[in-house]
Scaffold this motif. Structure first.
Motif, PDB file in Angstrom:
ATOM      1  N   SER A  41       0.764  -1.104  -0.012  1.00 52.09           N
ATOM      2  CA  SER A  41       0.020   0.127   0.100  1.00 52.09           C
ATOM      3  C   SER A  41       0.888   1.148   0.008  1.00 52.09           C
ATOM      4  O   SER A  41       0.714   2.298  -0.517  1.00 52.09           O
ATOM      5  CB  SER A  41      -0.760  -0.022   1.132  1.00 52.09           C
ATOM      6  OG  SER A  41      -0.127  -0.028   2.511  1.00 52.09           O
ATOM      7  N   ARG A  42       1.967   1.245   0.456  1.00 56.18           N
ATOM      8  CA  ARG A  42       3.002   2.209   0.783  1.00 56.18           C
ATOM      9  C   ARG A  42       4.310   1.595   0.837  1.00 56.18           C
ATOM     10  O   ARG A  42       4.481   0.710   1.480  1.00 56.18           O
ATOM     11  CB  ARG A  42       2.855   3.357   1.867  1.00 56.18           C
ATOM     12  CG  ARG A  42       3.733   4.534   1.716  1.00 56.18           C
ATOM     13  CD  ARG A  42       3.233   5.736   2.730  1.00 56.18           C
ATOM     14  NE  ARG A  42       4.035   6.825   1.979  1.00 56.18           N
ATOM     15  CZ  ARG A  42       3.704   7.708   1.188  1.00 56.18           C
ATOM     16  NH1 ARG A  42       2.487   7.595   0.485  1.00 56.18           N
ATOM     17  NH2 ARG A  42       4.356   8.632   0.835  1.00 56.18           N
ATOM     18  N   ASN A  44       8.494   1.935   0.963  1.00 61.18           N
ATOM     19  CA  ASN A  44       9.866   2.514   1.517  1.00 61.18           C
ATOM     20  C   ASN A  44      10.826   1.763   0.712  1.00 61.18           C
ATOM     21  O   ASN A  44      11.099   0.619   1.019  1.00 61.18           O
ATOM     22  CB  ASN A  44      10.057   2.471   2.958  1.00 61.18           C
ATOM     23  CG  ASN A  44       8.988   3.166   3.749  1.00 61.18           C
ATOM     24  OD1 ASN A  44       8.574   4.498   3.547  1.00 61.18           O
ATOM     25  ND2 ASN A  44       8.398   2.544   4.992  1.00 61.18           N
ATOM     26  N   ASP A  64       2.572   6.074  -6.704  1.00 55.26           N
ATOM     27  CA  ASP A  64       2.418   7.246  -6.210  1.00 55.26           C
ATOM     28  C   ASP A  64       2.472   7.448  -4.592  1.00 55.26           C
ATOM     29  O   ASP A  64       2.950   8.147  -4.145  1.00 55.26           O
ATOM     30  CB  ASP A  64       0.693   7.400  -6.256  1.00 55.26           C
ATOM     31  CG  ASP A  64       0.299   7.669  -7.719  1.00 55.26           C
ATOM     32  OD1 ASP A  64       1.078   8.183  -8.259  1.00 55.26           O
ATOM     33  OD2 ASP A  64      -0.776   7.257  -8.269  1.00 55.26           O
ATOM     34  N   THR A  65       2.614   6.032  -4.075  1.00 58.78           N
ATOM     35  CA  THR A  65       2.915   6.061  -2.707  1.00 58.78           C
ATOM     36  C   THR A  65       4.271   5.418  -2.434  1.00 58.78           C
ATOM     37  O   THR A  65       4.139   4.173  -1.830  1.00 58.78           O
ATOM     38  CB  THR A  65       1.743   5.228  -2.081  1.00 58.78           C
ATOM     39  OG1 THR A  65       1.503   3.989  -2.728  1.00 58.78           O
ATOM     40  CG2 THR A  65       0.357   6.096  -2.110  1.00 58.78           C
ATOM     41  N   ASP A  67       8.188   6.320  -0.754  1.00 61.55           N
ATOM     42  CA  ASP A  67       8.939   7.083  -0.145  1.00 61.55           C
ATOM     43  C   ASP A  67      10.682   6.583  -0.473  1.00 61.55           C
ATOM     44  O   ASP A  67      10.789   5.380  -0.303  1.00 61.55           O
ATOM     45  CB  ASP A  67       8.979   7.451   1.260  1.00 61.55           C
ATOM     46  CG  ASP A  67       7.864   8.016   1.811  1.00 61.55           C
ATOM     47  OD1 ASP A  67       7.504   8.942   1.259  1.00 61.55           O
ATOM     48  OD2 ASP A  67       6.905   7.214   2.646  1.00 61.55           O
ATOM     49  N   ASN A  90       9.394  13.334  -2.199  1.00 62.48           N
ATOM     50  CA  ASN A  90       9.274  12.375  -1.367  1.00 62.48           C
ATOM     51  C   ASN A  90      10.684  11.375  -1.635  1.00 62.48           C
ATOM     52  O   ASN A  90      10.611  10.526  -1.559  1.00 62.48           O
ATOM     53  CB  ASN A  90       8.249  11.531  -1.479  1.00 62.48           C
ATOM     54  CG  ASN A  90       7.951  11.035  -3.100  1.00 62.48           C
ATOM     55  OD1 ASN A  90       8.330  11.960  -3.636  1.00 62.48           O
ATOM     56  ND2 ASN A  90       7.278   9.873  -3.313  1.00 62.48           N
TER      57      ASN A  90
END
Length: 223
Positions: A41-42, A44, A64-65, A67, A90
């Motif tokens: 979902s996100r 790193n 989009d998500t 870092d 980001n």
């Protein structure tokens, strides 16, 4: 004088790398496809040996998500990345080599593309360990490297094929020879078997070949 360990300066790298690395852009395609299938979902993401930010740019356009932390031992390469990615907020930049990383349990994905074949066996093992340490449990490490083939006869044939590629992509005989002579003096490729052994010894619980062609291969491993 070159400002990094690759064949070209940071100013020339983007325009010339495809003339020496067959399927260079395919490395990135394979990485992005694998990352997409992780269904995070996100994300790193740490890209070590990021160079001029070519992979990073594609990552940021696709996800989009995410870092992103970009590391490279060359300040000049990092500056190219910063300029290329200046619209993105980001992204963090760290002027370190893989074997100098100090991250622990922070990233879902760690990538190292054409970054560790400059290292001797001890430094390569240290770099791989630092990438392992940087991952969260169940995180994925993806690396592409120049390789040696499994026997001398095969390696000679592979080099002959690579020489043909260099000549077909604008290199003179003398220029091709310069690139070929880097093996064993400036770059230190190891076999697929040695790559897999190192990844397992480092502690990865699953190790797979992702892709191979000419004298390069990609691997992915799960912490």
């Amino acid at each position: 004088m070159k400002d990094n360990l690759s064949s070209y300066t940071s100013n020339d790298y983007d325009s010339r790398i495809n003339s020496v690395l067959p399927y260079y852009t395919e490395f990135h395609n394979q990485i992005l496809d694998l990352a997409e299938c992780l269904d995070l979902s996100r994300i790193n993401w740490l890209d070590t040996g990021c160079g001029t930010g070519n992979l990073a740019q594609k990552v940021l356009k696709k996800f989009d998500t995410v870092d992103l932390v970009l590391c490279d031992p060359s300040e000049a390469m990092l500056e190219k990345s910063k300029n290329k990615l200046k619209e993105y907020k980001n992204v963090k930049y760290v002027n370190l080599a893989s074997q100098e990383l100090g991250f622990n349990n922070e990233f879902d994905i760690v990538t190292a593309v054409q970054a560790h074949h400059y290292l001797d066996s001890g430094q390569r093992a240290k770099a791989t360990q630092r990438c392992f340490n940087a991952l969260k449990d169940d995180g994925v490490y993806i690396t592409f490297e120049n390789i040696a083939l499994s026997c001398n006869e095969c390696d000679k044939f592979g080099m002959k094929r690579w020489r043909k590629y260099l000549l077909e992509h604008g290199k003179s005989e003398a220029e091709a020879e310069v690139h070929i002579k880097r093996r064993g003096t400036e770059v230190f490729p190891v076999t697929i078997e040695e790559h897999i052994s190192l990844l397992k010894k480092t502690g990865f619980k699953a190790v797979e070949i992702l892709w191979m062609s000419y004298m390069q291969a990609g691997f992915w491993a799960i912490k």
